[in-house]
Design an enzyme around this catalytic site. Structure first.
Site, PDB file in Angstrom:
ATOM      1  N   ASN A 138      -2.237   0.284   6.735  1.00  0.00           N
ATOM      2  CA  ASN A 138      -1.651  -0.948   7.281  1.00  0.00           C
ATOM      3  C   ASN A 138      -0.760  -1.725   6.314  1.00  0.00           C
ATOM      4  OD1 ASN A 138      -3.691  -1.911   5.727  1.00  0.00           O
ATOM      5  ND2 ASN A 138      -4.794  -2.981   7.347  1.00  0.00           N
ATOM      6  N   TYR A 140     -12.377  -2.325  -3.617  1.00  0.00           N
ATOM      7  CA  TYR A 140     -12.901  -2.465  -2.248  1.00  0.00           C
ATOM      8  C   TYR A 140     -14.437  -2.387  -2.207  1.00  0.00           C
ATOM      9  CZ  TYR A 140      -8.307  -2.349   0.021  1.00  0.00           C
ATOM     10  OH  TYR A 140      -7.036  -2.661   0.467  1.00  0.00           O
ATOM     11  N   HIS A 158      -1.987  -5.487   1.537  1.00  0.00           N
ATOM     12  CA  HIS A 158      -3.249  -6.214   1.340  1.00  0.00           C
ATOM     13  C   HIS A 158      -2.900  -7.623   0.889  1.00  0.00           C
ATOM     14  CE1 HIS A 158      -7.160  -7.445  -0.230  1.00  0.00           C
ATOM     15  NE2 HIS A 158      -6.474  -7.939  -1.250  1.00  0.00           N
ATOM     16  N   LYS A 215       0.823  -1.212   0.000  1.00  0.00           N
ATOM     17  CA  LYS A 215       0.000   0.000   0.000  1.00  0.00           C
ATOM     18  C   LYS A 215       0.868   1.279   0.000  1.00  0.00           C
ATOM     19  CE  LYS A 215      -3.961  -2.253   2.281  1.00  0.00           C
ATOM     20  NZ  LYS A 215      -4.972  -2.147   3.377  1.00  0.00           N
ATOM     21  N   GLU A 235      -9.303 -10.947  -7.539  1.00  0.00           N
ATOM     22  CA  GLU A 235      -8.400  -9.800  -7.394  1.00  0.00           C
ATOM     23  C   GLU A 235      -7.248  -9.843  -8.402  1.00  0.00           C
ATOM     24  OE1 GLU A 235      -9.419  -9.294  -2.639  1.00  0.00           O
ATOM     25  OE2 GLU A 235      -7.402  -9.934  -3.226  1.00  0.00           O
TER      26      GLU A 235
END
Ligand code: IDP
Length: 143
Positions: free
Chosen positions: A114, A51, A117, A11, A128
């Site tokens: 965070n 998302y 993913h 990320k 995905e």
């Protein structure tokens, strides 16, 4: 045990920290092979679509804004039990709860930012992977 593929994102927070190589090293040390990889700066539409399952959650706007705040690395990892193995390497969603030595314990600041993913099941991994890569971008590394 079956050879599996999973989808991973480094990320914007972790890309900004310049720890792409350190994170790739964790994947490779755990026996996962990178079979596709690219850096992308997600558009709002791409982040919202990725998302979509969280659309009704209160943090959705902040999540999309974070995920479009800078470039990300997207990659497909392959190995025995790749989905579960990657989740183990990542650690809990909330870095405050992530086990020592996991990516989120080491590189994430908060549940909102965070670091990584990873797909949570083989079915979501397939979806995905197809969201970001065409079949001819996935390399055969089994030989
Ligand atoms: P995961 O990334 O560990 O699979 P999910 O529950 O699928 O966790 O949530 C997707 C992402 O949404 C998380 O990685 C995190 O960035 C964000 N998120 C999840 N729950 C919260 C929350 O309670 N507050 C803020 N952000 C959250």
């Amino acid at each position: 045990m079956a050879l599996e593929r999973t989808f991973s994102i480094i990320k914007p927070d972790a890309v900004a920290k310049n720890v792409i190589g350190a994170i790739y090293n964790r994947f490779e040390s755990a026996g996962l092979r990178i079979v596709a990889s690219k850096m992308v700066h997600l558009s709002q539409e791409q982040a919202e679509g990725f998302y979509a399952e969280h659309k009704e959650r209160p943090f959705f706007g902040a999540l999309v804004s974070f995920m479009t705040s800078g470039p990300v690395m997207v990659q497909v990892l392959e190995g025995e039990n790749a989905v579960a193995k990657n989740r183990e390497i990542m650690g809990a969603t909330n870095p405050a709860e992530a086990l020592a030595g996991t990516l989120r314990a080491d590189y994430a600041e908060s549940i909102d930012e965070n670091a990584v993913h990873g797909s949570d099941a083989p079915e979501s991994a397939a979806r995905e992977i197809a969201y970001f890569f065409s079949a001819d971008e996935l390399c055969d590394r089994t030989r």
